[in-house]
Design a protein around this motif. Structure first.
Motif, PDB file in Angstrom:
ATOM      1  N   HIS A   1      56.703  65.268  -1.331  1.00 34.24           N
ATOM      2  CA  HIS A   1      55.910  64.426  -1.043  1.00 34.24           C
ATOM      3  C   HIS A   1      56.404  63.048  -1.584  1.00 34.24           C
ATOM      4  CE1 HIS A   1      52.475  67.633  -1.028  1.00 34.24           C
ATOM      5  NE2 HIS A   1      53.400  67.742   0.242  1.00 34.24           N
ATOM      6  N   TRP A   2      57.667  62.562  -0.914  1.00 34.44           N
ATOM      7  CA  TRP A   2      58.393  61.537  -1.357  1.00 34.44           C
ATOM      8  C   TRP A   2      57.322  60.066  -1.125  1.00 34.44           C
ATOM      9  CZ3 TRP A   2      59.526  58.462   2.576  1.00 34.44           C
ATOM     10  CH2 TRP A   2      59.635  58.902   3.941  1.00 34.44           C
ATOM     11  N   LEU A   3      56.864  59.869  -0.245  1.00 30.54           N
ATOM     12  CA  LEU A   3      55.983  58.780   0.072  1.00 30.54           C
ATOM     13  C   LEU A   3      54.921  58.650  -0.585  1.00 30.54           C
ATOM     14  CD1 LEU A   3      55.816  57.260   4.064  1.00 30.54           C
ATOM     15  CD2 LEU A   3      54.726  56.604   1.736  1.00 30.54           C
ATOM     16  N   GLY A   4      54.813  58.037  -1.813  1.00 35.14           N
ATOM     17  CA  GLY A   4      53.818  58.009  -2.718  1.00 35.14           C
ATOM     18  C   GLY A   4      52.943  59.006  -2.903  1.00 35.14           C
ATOM     19  N   GLY A   5      53.624  60.309  -3.034  1.00 40.10           N
ATOM     20  CA  GLY A   5      52.883  61.509  -3.130  1.00 40.10           C
ATOM     21  C   GLY A   5      51.608  61.812  -2.134  1.00 40.10           C
ATOM     22  N   ASP A   6      51.803  61.108  -0.998  1.00 41.80           N
ATOM     23  CA  ASP A   6      50.945  61.346  -0.010  1.00 41.80           C
ATOM     24  C   ASP A   6      51.710  62.300   0.989  1.00 41.80           C
ATOM     25  OD1 ASP A   6      49.332  61.234   2.470  1.00 41.80           O
ATOM     26  OD2 ASP A   6      49.098  59.069   2.353  1.00 41.80           O
ATOM     27  N   PRO A   7      50.868  63.543   1.236  1.00 44.98           N
ATOM     28  CA  PRO A   7      51.280  64.584   1.927  1.00 44.98           C
ATOM     29  C   PRO A   7      51.436  64.154   3.566  1.00 44.98           C
ATOM     30  CG  PRO A   7      49.324  65.370   1.185  1.00 44.98           C
ATOM     31  CD  PRO A   7      49.770  64.067   0.397  1.00 44.98           C
ATOM     32  N   VAL A   8      50.324  63.714   3.892  1.00 44.58           N
ATOM     33  CA  VAL A   8      50.181  63.120   5.330  1.00 44.58           C
ATOM     34  C   VAL A   8      51.235  62.337   5.571  1.00 44.58           C
ATOM     35  CG1 VAL A   8      48.584  62.126   6.956  1.00 44.58           C
ATOM     36  CG2 VAL A   8      47.728  63.595   5.345  1.00 44.58           C
ATOM     37  N   ALA A   9      51.353  61.031   4.700  1.00 45.53           N
ATOM     38  CA  ALA A   9      52.456  60.078   5.058  1.00 45.53           C
ATOM     39  C   ALA A   9      53.840  60.446   5.245  1.00 45.53           C
ATOM     40  CB  ALA A   9      52.389  58.758   4.278  1.00 45.53           C
ATOM     41  N   THR A  10      54.072  61.360   4.041  1.00 44.70           N
ATOM     42  CA  THR A  10      55.597  62.212   4.077  1.00 44.70           C
ATOM     43  C   THR A  10      55.660  62.618   5.468  1.00 44.70           C
ATOM     44  OG1 THR A  10      55.344  62.048   1.640  1.00 44.70           O
ATOM     45  CG2 THR A  10      56.883  63.481   2.699  1.00 44.70           C
ATOM     46  N   ALA A  11      54.651  63.615   5.693  1.00 46.72           N
ATOM     47  CA  ALA A  11      54.782  64.563   6.866  1.00 46.72           C
ATOM     48  C   ALA A  11      55.201  63.654   8.086  1.00 46.72           C
ATOM     49  CB  ALA A  11      53.759  65.369   7.070  1.00 46.72           C
ATOM     50  N   VAL A  12      54.448  62.350   8.261  1.00 45.65           N
ATOM     51  CA  VAL A  12      54.678  61.805   9.620  1.00 45.65           C
ATOM     52  C   VAL A  12      56.394  61.147   9.514  1.00 45.65           C
ATOM     53  CG1 VAL A  12      53.973  59.417  10.813  1.00 45.65           C
ATOM     54  CG2 VAL A  12      52.296  61.029   9.983  1.00 45.65           C
ATOM     55  N   PHE A  13      56.635  60.750   8.371  1.00 47.65           N
ATOM     56  CA  PHE A  13      57.726  60.155   8.416  1.00 47.65           C
ATOM     57  C   PHE A  13      58.967  61.233   8.442  1.00 47.65           C
ATOM     58  CE2 PHE A  13      55.464  56.199   7.579  1.00 47.65           C
ATOM     59  CZ  PHE A  13      56.328  55.141   8.039  1.00 47.65           C
ATOM     60  N   ASN A  14      58.667  62.165   7.591  1.00 48.93           N
ATOM     61  CA  ASN A  14      59.819  63.336   8.088  1.00 48.93           C
ATOM     62  C   ASN A  14      59.822  63.788   9.500  1.00 48.93           C
ATOM     63  OD1 ASN A  14      60.594  63.699   5.214  1.00 48.93           O
ATOM     64  ND2 ASN A  14      59.221  65.138   4.784  1.00 48.93           N
ATOM     65  N   ALA A  15      58.577  63.923   9.930  1.00 48.17           N
ATOM     66  CA  ALA A  15      58.667  64.397  11.412  1.00 48.17           C
ATOM     67  C   ALA A  15      59.515  63.238  12.071  1.00 48.17           C
ATOM     68  CB  ALA A  15      57.262  64.288  11.919  1.00 48.17           C
ATOM     69  N   MET A  16      59.333  61.997  12.168  1.00 46.56           N
ATOM     70  CA  MET A  16      60.156  60.996  12.543  1.00 46.56           C
ATOM     71  C   MET A  16      61.620  61.037  12.350  1.00 46.56           C
ATOM     72  SD  MET A  16      57.952  57.474  13.037  1.00 46.56           S
ATOM     73  CE  MET A  16      57.803  57.144  11.210  1.00 46.56           C
ATOM     74  N   SER A  17      61.849  61.333  10.995  1.00 47.96           N
ATOM     75  CA  SER A  17      63.261  61.297  10.470  1.00 47.96           C
ATOM     76  C   SER A  17      63.828  62.517  11.390  1.00 47.96           C
ATOM     77  CB  SER A  17      63.478  61.417   9.085  1.00 47.96           C
ATOM     78  OG  SER A  17      64.834  61.674   8.757  1.00 47.96           O
ATOM     79  N   LEU A  18      63.222  63.606  11.401  1.00 45.68           N
ATOM     80  CA  LEU A  18      63.894  64.891  12.214  1.00 45.68           C
ATOM     81  C   LEU A  18      64.344  64.459  13.496  1.00 45.68           C
ATOM     82  CD1 LEU A  18      61.543  67.605  10.552  1.00 45.68           C
ATOM     83  CD2 LEU A  18      63.963  67.447  10.251  1.00 45.68           C
ATOM     84  N   THR A  19      63.547  63.674  14.121  1.00 47.92           N
ATOM     85  CA  THR A  19      64.203  63.355  15.535  1.00 47.92           C
ATOM     86  C   THR A  19      65.279  62.358  15.663  1.00 47.92           C
ATOM     87  OG1 THR A  19      62.849  61.451  15.846  1.00 47.92           O
ATOM     88  CG2 THR A  19      61.552  63.293  16.016  1.00 47.92           C
ATOM     89  N   PHE A  20      65.501  61.811  14.518  1.00 41.83           N
ATOM     90  CA  PHE A  20      66.831  60.745  14.561  1.00 41.83           C
ATOM     91  C   PHE A  20      68.110  61.260  14.644  1.00 41.83           C
ATOM     92  CE2 PHE A  20      63.860  57.768  11.862  1.00 41.83           C
ATOM     93  CZ  PHE A  20      63.198  57.234  13.069  1.00 41.83           C
ATOM     94  N   PRO A  21      68.535  62.303  14.133  1.00 43.34           N
ATOM     95  CA  PRO A  21      69.969  62.644  14.460  1.00 43.34           C
ATOM     96  C   PRO A  21      70.110  62.939  15.832  1.00 43.34           C
ATOM     97  CG  PRO A  21      69.242  63.567  12.377  1.00 43.34           C
ATOM     98  CD  PRO A  21      67.892  63.040  12.973  1.00 43.34           C
ATOM     99  N   ASP A  22      69.534  63.857  16.468  1.00 44.81           N
ATOM    100  CA  ASP A  22      69.630  64.109  17.975  1.00 44.81           C
ATOM    101  C   ASP A  22      69.152  62.981  19.010  1.00 44.81           C
ATOM    102  OD1 ASP A  22      70.794  67.069  17.835  1.00 44.81           O
ATOM    103  OD2 ASP A  22      68.990  67.377  16.933  1.00 44.81           O
ATOM    104  N   GLY A  23      68.070  62.379  18.742  1.00 45.27           N
ATOM    105  CA  GLY A  23      67.746  61.246  19.305  1.00 45.27           C
ATOM    106  C   GLY A  23      68.642  60.151  19.521  1.00 45.27           C
TER     107      GLY A  23
END
Length: 280
Positions: free
Chosen positions: A29-51
Motif C-alpha cells: 500500500h504505497w499511497l500513504g498506507g491506504d489500500p483503497v487509494a493504492t488500489a485505485v492508482f494501481n488500477a489506473m497505472s495498469l491501464t497506461f502501458p497498453d492505453g
C-alpha cells in the motif's frame, strides 16, 4: 458553431527521459498506507502501458498529414507517452502478482484496447482525444489538490507528478490532430462525434477503473460488495477523484471547445522547472 485551434504558440511539448526508483511499491500500500487509494492508482497505472501505446499509434497514423508546429508537437507527444508507458510498466511490475489479480486485469485491458484498435485509426483517435481530456482533468486536480500524495514515497510521488505535468503539457496534441484531419468535416459533425465519444468513454473509463480497483481490494480481504463500495466512495465522494474535476470535464461539451481554453501552465510551473532540470 465553430472550431478554432489555439494551442499556445510558445508551448513546447518536450520529452523528459527520467527514470524513477519505485522499489517501495513492493511493500504493498504505497499511497500513504491506504489500500483503497493504492488500489485505485494501481488500477489506473495498469491501464497506461497498453492505453498509451494506443494513443501513440492513433497520432502516428496521421503523421504524414501534419506539418509545422503540430508535426513537432505530435513527435513530442509520442515520445512523452512512450516514456510514461515505460515508467508505469516498471511500477506495475512491482505489484505483488501472487497476491493481486494483475494478470487478470491486464488481460481485460488488452481485450478492450484490442477492440478499440480493431475499429480503425479514426476511432482510435477519437477515443484518444476523449481519454486525454480525462487525464488532463485528473492532472489539473492533482495540481490543485497536492495533499493526496503527502505520505507517499518521494520517488513514487514524483512519478505521478511528472506524469501529471506532461499530461497538462500535451493535453491538446491529439485534439489538434483530430481538428486537422477532420478539417473537411462540418463543425456540427465534429461536435456530435466528440460528444458522443466522451459520453461513452466516461461510462467505460470510470466503470473499468472502479472494477479493476475493486478486484485489487478483494485480494486485501475486502468482500466484493465492500470493495466496490470503498472504491466508489474514493472516486466519487472522498476525495472524489473523478467528481471534483467536473467543471473541466463538462467544458468538453461546449461548442467550439479547445483544451487550451483553460491554460493550466501556471498550476504546474514549479513542477515543470523541477523536471526540466532533472531531465537536463
Amino acid at each position: 458553431m465553430t472550431d478554432s485551434k489555439h494551442t499556445p504558440a510558445d508551448l513546447d511539448v518536450a520529452p523528459r527521459d527520467i527514470r524513477f526508483s519505485l522499489e517501495t511499491a513492493r511493500q504493498g500500500h504505497w499511497l500513504g498506507g491506504d489500500p483503497v487509494a493504492t488500489a485505485v492508482f494501481n488500477a489506473m497505472s495498469l491501464t497506461f502501458p497498453d492505453g498509451e501505446r494506443m494513443f501513440m499509434d492513433a497520432v502516428k497514423a496521421y503523421r504524414d498529414r501534419l506539418t509545422g508546429k503540430l508535426a513537432q508537437d505530435a513527435k513530442g507527444f509520442i515520445a512523452q507517452e512512450a516514456i510514461h508507458s515505460r515508467e508505469h510498466h516498471q511500477l506495475n511490475s512491482l505489484i505483488d502478482r501472487e497476491r493481486y489479480p494483475v494478470a487478470e486485469i491486464e488481460a481485460m485491458i488488452r481485450k478492450r484496447v484490442t477492440f478499440a484498435r480493431e475499429r480503425g485509426p479514426m476511432a482510435m483517435l477519437i477515443s484518444t482525444i476523449a481519454l486525454e481530456h480525462f487525464t488532463a482533468m485528473m492532472a489539473e486536480m492533482h495540481a490543485r489538490h497536492r495533499d493526496l500524495f503527502d505520505t507517499t514515497d518521494p520517488e513514487i510521488e514524483k512519478l505521478w507528478r511528472w506524469h501529471a505535468m506532461e499530461e497538462t503539457e500535451h493535453k491538446a496534441v491529439a485534439y489538434d490532430v483530430f481538428l486537422e484531419v477532420t478539417k473537411d468535416w462540418s463543425p456540427l459533425k465534429r461536435y456530435v462525434v466528440r460528444c458522443r465519444a466522451m459520453a461513452l468513454v466516461t461510462i467505460m473509463f470510470t466503470r473499468n477503473i472502479t472494477r479493476y480497483a475493486a478486484r485489487l481490494l478483494e485480494a486485501d480481504g475486502y468482500t466484493p460488495e465492500a470493495a466496490l463500495k470503498a472504491v466508489k466512495r474514493f472516486v466519487w465522494r472522498d476525495p472524489g477523484l473523478f467528481r471534483r474535476g467536473g467543471k473541466t470535464y463538462f467544458a468538453w461539451y461546449r461548442p467550439g471547445f479547445h483544451p487550451w481554453d483553460q491554460d493550466d501552465r501556471p498550476l504546474v510551473a514549479d513542477w515543470k522547472t523541477e523536471f526540466d532540470a532533472a531531465a537536463a
